[in-house]
Design a protein around this motif. Structure first.
Motif, PDB file in Angstrom:
ATOM      1  N   GLY A 111      11.355  52.016  37.266  1.00 14.27           N
ATOM      2  CA  GLY A 111      11.444  53.048  38.283  1.00 14.27           C
ATOM      3  C   GLY A 111      10.315  52.957  39.297  1.00 14.27           C
ATOM      4  N   ALA A 112       9.131  52.535  38.845  1.00 12.38           N
ATOM      5  CA  ALA A 112       8.020  52.323  39.777  1.00 12.38           C
ATOM      6  C   ALA A 112       8.356  51.222  40.775  1.00 12.38           C
ATOM      7  CB  ALA A 112       6.756  51.971  39.003  1.00 12.38           C
ATOM      8  N   ARG A 113       9.035  50.178  40.334  1.00 10.37           N
ATOM      9  CA  ARG A 113       9.433  49.098  41.245  1.00 10.37           C
ATOM     10  C   ARG A 113      10.360  49.648  42.329  1.00 10.37           C
ATOM     11  NH1 ARG A 113      11.368  43.735  38.379  1.00 10.37           N
ATOM     12  NH2 ARG A 113       9.930  42.711  39.789  1.00 10.37           N
ATOM     13  N   VAL A 114      11.339  50.454  41.918  1.00  5.91           N
ATOM     14  CA  VAL A 114      12.309  50.984  42.874  1.00  5.91           C
ATOM     15  C   VAL A 114      11.624  51.919  43.862  1.00  5.91           C
ATOM     16  CG1 VAL A 114      14.372  52.406  43.113  1.00  5.91           C
ATOM     17  CG2 VAL A 114      14.233  50.711  41.283  1.00  5.91           C
ATOM     18  N   SER A 115      10.808  52.854  43.365  1.00  2.61           N
ATOM     19  CA  SER A 115      10.178  53.844  44.240  1.00  2.61           C
ATOM     20  C   SER A 115       9.235  53.187  45.236  1.00  2.61           C
ATOM     21  CB  SER A 115       9.430  54.878  43.394  1.00  2.61           C
ATOM     22  OG  SER A 115      10.318  55.599  42.583  1.00  2.61           O
ATOM     23  N   LEU A 116       8.369  52.290  44.756  1.00  2.00           N
ATOM     24  CA  LEU A 116       7.416  51.641  45.647  1.00  2.00           C
ATOM     25  C   LEU A 116       8.122  50.706  46.629  1.00  2.00           C
ATOM     26  CD1 LEU A 116       4.519  50.832  43.156  1.00  2.00           C
ATOM     27  CD2 LEU A 116       4.561  52.595  44.922  1.00  2.00           C
ATOM     28  N   ALA A 117       9.118  49.963  46.163  1.00  2.00           N
ATOM     29  CA  ALA A 117       9.821  49.039  47.055  1.00  2.00           C
ATOM     30  C   ALA A 117      10.581  49.795  48.150  1.00  2.00           C
ATOM     31  CB  ALA A 117      10.779  48.165  46.252  1.00  2.00           C
ATOM     32  N   VAL A 118      11.262  50.876  47.780  1.00  2.00           N
ATOM     33  CA  VAL A 118      11.998  51.656  48.781  1.00  2.00           C
ATOM     34  C   VAL A 118      11.025  52.266  49.792  1.00  2.00           C
ATOM     35  CG1 VAL A 118      13.376  53.738  49.113  1.00  2.00           C
ATOM     36  CG2 VAL A 118      13.980  52.118  47.319  1.00  2.00           C
ATOM     37  N   ALA A 119       9.903  52.814  49.318  1.00  3.30           N
ATOM     38  CA  ALA A 119       8.942  53.440  50.224  1.00  3.30           C
ATOM     39  C   ALA A 119       8.323  52.424  51.178  1.00  3.30           C
ATOM     40  CB  ALA A 119       7.851  54.143  49.421  1.00  3.30           C
ATOM     41  N   LEU A 120       7.940  51.259  50.665  1.00  7.97           N
ATOM     42  CA  LEU A 120       7.332  50.239  51.521  1.00  7.97           C
ATOM     43  C   LEU A 120       8.337  49.682  52.526  1.00  7.97           C
ATOM     44  CD1 LEU A 120       5.122  48.329  48.923  1.00  7.97           C
ATOM     45  CD2 LEU A 120       4.366  49.891  50.705  1.00  7.97           C
ATOM     46  N   ALA A 121       9.582  49.450  52.079  1.00  5.18           N
ATOM     47  CA  ALA A 121      10.604  48.944  52.995  1.00  5.18           C
ATOM     48  C   ALA A 121      10.916  49.972  54.082  1.00  5.18           C
ATOM     49  CB  ALA A 121      11.867  48.584  52.223  1.00  5.18           C
ATOM     50  N   ALA A 122      11.046  51.240  53.714  1.00  2.00           N
ATOM     51  CA  ALA A 122      11.309  52.282  54.709  1.00  2.00           C
ATOM     52  C   ALA A 122      10.150  52.405  55.682  1.00  2.00           C
ATOM     53  CB  ALA A 122      11.559  53.611  54.001  1.00  2.00           C
ATOM     54  N   THR A 123       8.916  52.317  55.190  1.00  2.00           N
ATOM     55  CA  THR A 123       7.752  52.393  56.073  1.00  2.00           C
ATOM     56  C   THR A 123       7.720  51.213  57.043  1.00  2.00           C
ATOM     57  OG1 THR A 123       6.518  53.547  54.351  1.00  2.00           O
ATOM     58  CG2 THR A 123       5.250  52.565  56.133  1.00  2.00           C
ATOM     59  N   THR A 124       8.084  50.035  56.564  1.00  2.00           N
ATOM     60  CA  THR A 124       8.131  48.855  57.441  1.00  2.00           C
ATOM     61  C   THR A 124       9.144  49.042  58.559  1.00  2.00           C
ATOM     62  OG1 THR A 124       7.511  47.436  55.579  1.00  2.00           O
ATOM     63  CG2 THR A 124       8.491  46.367  57.501  1.00  2.00           C
ATOM     64  N   VAL A 125      10.324  49.560  58.229  1.00  2.00           N
ATOM     65  CA  VAL A 125      11.335  49.812  59.257  1.00  2.00           C
ATOM     66  C   VAL A 125      10.837  50.854  60.256  1.00  2.00           C
ATOM     67  CG1 VAL A 125      13.676  50.688  59.657  1.00  2.00           C
ATOM     68  CG2 VAL A 125      13.225  49.158  57.735  1.00  2.00           C
ATOM     69  N   GLN A 126      10.214  51.908  59.773  1.00  2.00           N
ATOM     70  CA  GLN A 126       9.688  52.943  60.660  1.00  2.00           C
ATOM     71  C   GLN A 126       8.631  52.381  61.607  1.00  2.00           C
ATOM     72  OE1 GLN A 126       8.393  55.631  57.596  1.00  2.00           O
ATOM     73  NE2 GLN A 126      10.141  56.993  57.877  1.00  2.00           N
ATOM     74  N   VAL A 127       7.725  51.586  61.069  1.00  2.00           N
ATOM     75  CA  VAL A 127       6.645  51.039  61.896  1.00  2.00           C
ATOM     76  C   VAL A 127       7.197  50.092  62.953  1.00  2.00           C
ATOM     77  CG1 VAL A 127       4.631  49.522  61.849  1.00  2.00           C
ATOM     78  CG2 VAL A 127       4.856  51.355  60.164  1.00  2.00           C
ATOM     79  N   LEU A 128       8.108  49.197  62.562  1.00  2.00           N
ATOM     80  CA  LEU A 128       8.666  48.249  63.525  1.00  2.00           C
ATOM     81  C   LEU A 128       9.402  48.970  64.656  1.00  2.00           C
ATOM     82  CD1 LEU A 128       9.964  45.415  61.165  1.00  2.00           C
ATOM     83  CD2 LEU A 128       7.940  45.397  62.614  1.00  2.00           C
ATOM     84  N   LEU A 129      10.274  49.899  64.296  1.00  2.00           N
ATOM     85  CA  LEU A 129      11.012  50.631  65.322  1.00  2.00           C
ATOM     86  C   LEU A 129      10.073  51.476  66.180  1.00  2.00           C
ATOM     87  CD1 LEU A 129      14.202  51.817  63.380  1.00  2.00           C
ATOM     88  CD2 LEU A 129      14.075  50.114  65.201  1.00  2.00           C
ATOM     89  N   GLY A 130       9.136  52.165  65.543  1.00  2.00           N
ATOM     90  CA  GLY A 130       8.233  53.021  66.293  1.00  2.00           C
ATOM     91  C   GLY A 130       7.350  52.251  67.256  1.00  2.00           C
ATOM     92  N   VAL A 131       6.832  51.103  66.828  1.00  3.47           N
ATOM     93  CA  VAL A 131       5.962  50.308  67.707  1.00  3.47           C
ATOM     94  C   VAL A 131       6.764  49.724  68.874  1.00  3.47           C
ATOM     95  CG1 VAL A 131       4.573  48.206  67.829  1.00  3.47           C
ATOM     96  CG2 VAL A 131       4.272  49.784  65.919  1.00  3.47           C
TER      97      VAL A 131
END
Length: 368
Positions: A111-131
């Motif tokens: 579950g730690a793999r899923v939570s951390l991977a989803v959070a990091l992937a979502a943050t990457t998408v947010q940063v790319l689109l926002g920048v």
């Protein structure tokens, strides 16, 4: 500073430009003065290590997150784990799941793999689109700026959870759920970072080194890539560090509502959904994922705040206050006391000398 401006100043002075101190070294020096941030970083590193080594750890335990063990639960009592503390034993380090008998340690690790991977992937998408949107709005003409700014305002005003629930409900279940959750969180929550990047880019555009690069004939893309993006690194990294724990909480909330990660893939939010009816019969089934989620979000939040302070040059004078170091505070207080004592001693020496001088002058006047 712009390479063109540095070269021009160096050529005019007849000397080579001297490089400044390493930004990474300054960042680390500021960060390591914050003990809370260092402890949080150690906790986050441990969680990441557990997530990455989940297959190895579960193999060492001899379990996996999906195998059922019906013999380890009491069917006569509704599926309560057999044994003390939820069935903790040498084969099951944290006990087993009610009804199914699946190993809790294995499900928490995966579950730690899923939570951390989803959070990091979502943050990457947010940063790319926002920048991309923020820089394009700041460097574009008035119409482009208005269009992209209004789009960012609409994204910010949208209720994140409602939009995510609606999108997750209409997507076919055949699509990989963790990937889908990460994409939806990223595409629905990029507005705030876009507004931050736009405001920072508008400020950087007015600086001298950007004007020097523009006068040197550099293209807009080259100016953005070589001059603006390095200046945007600090605010973007700061906000991204604070978005990761928020995205973990969003993923857990979506899984708790039943539209996030689906079984048999383990997720902390999904475990909480199943555990809300077992908090009396098997409290560890609720406390373990809730505690893991709480510790992860708290550690990432504290680390993100520490990164924000370390990346902000104006916060350098506030680092000693924020560290809670009694030794530094005591040294500063003793220095203030010593300065006060020295000033009083100087005053005590000056006043009597003035009195003596005034008496000598009076005596001379009487004699004359």
């Amino acid at each position: 500073m712009s390479e063109a401006l540095v070269a021009a100043e160096a050529a005019g002075a007849g000397v080579e430009p001297v490089p400044g101190a390493s930004g990474a070294r300054q960042f680390w020096r500021r960060l390591r003065t914050q003990r809370a941030a260092l402890v949080a970083a150690a906790v986050v590193a441990l969680l990441v290590l557990v997530a990455l080594a989940a297959p190895l750890l579960t193999a060492l335990e001899g379990q996996d997150p999906t195998t059922y063990h019906p013999s380890l639960v009491d069917s006569a009592r509704g599926g309560v784990p057999i044994g003390s503390f939820g069935g903790i034993s040498g084969d099951h380090w944290l006990g087993v799941e009610p009804q199914t008998g699946r190993d809790l340690f294995a499900r928490l690790a995966y579950g730690a793999r899923v939570s951390l991977a989803v959070a990091l992937a979502a943050t990457t998408v947010q940063v790319l689109l926002g920048v991309v949107v923020g820089v394009a709005a700041a460097l574009g003409n008035r119409w482009v700026d208005q269009l992209l700014s209004r789009a960012a305002d609409i994204i910010v005003a949208m209720p994140l959870m409602i939009m995510a629930l609606a999108l997750l409900a209409i997507v076919p279940s055949s699509f990989p759920r963790p990937v889908l959750v990460a994409l939806i969180i990223g595409f629905v929550a990029w507005g705030t970072i876009a507004k931050i990047v736009r405001a920072q880019t508008l400020t950087l555009k007015e600086l001298d080194y950007v004007a020097a690069a523009r006068l040197s004939g550099w293209s807009t893309w080259r100016i953005a890539r070589r001059e603006l993006l390095p200046g945007l690194a600090a605010p973007v990294i700061t906000y991204a560090a604070l978005m990761v724990p928020a995205n973990i909480a969003i993923e857990a909330a979506l899984s708790f509502l039943g539209v996030g990660v689906k079984p048999p893939t383990p997720s902390w939010g999904q475990m909480l959904t199943s555990a809300n009816v077992w908090y009396q019969a098997a409290p560890q089934y609720l406390l373990l994922p809730a505690g893991a989620l709480f510790v992860t979000v708290l550690a990432l939040t504290v680390l993100g705040d520490g990164v924000r302070t370390a990346l902000d040059p104006r916060a350098a004078s506030r680092l000693r206050v924020g560290t809670g170091s009694k030794r530094e505070a005591k040294a500063a207080a003793e220095k203030d006391v010593q300065s006060d004592v020295q000033s009083k001693v100087v005053q005590s020496k000056v006043v009597p000398s003035k009195v003596v001088q005034s008496k000598e002058v009076q005596s001379k006047e009487v004699q004359s």
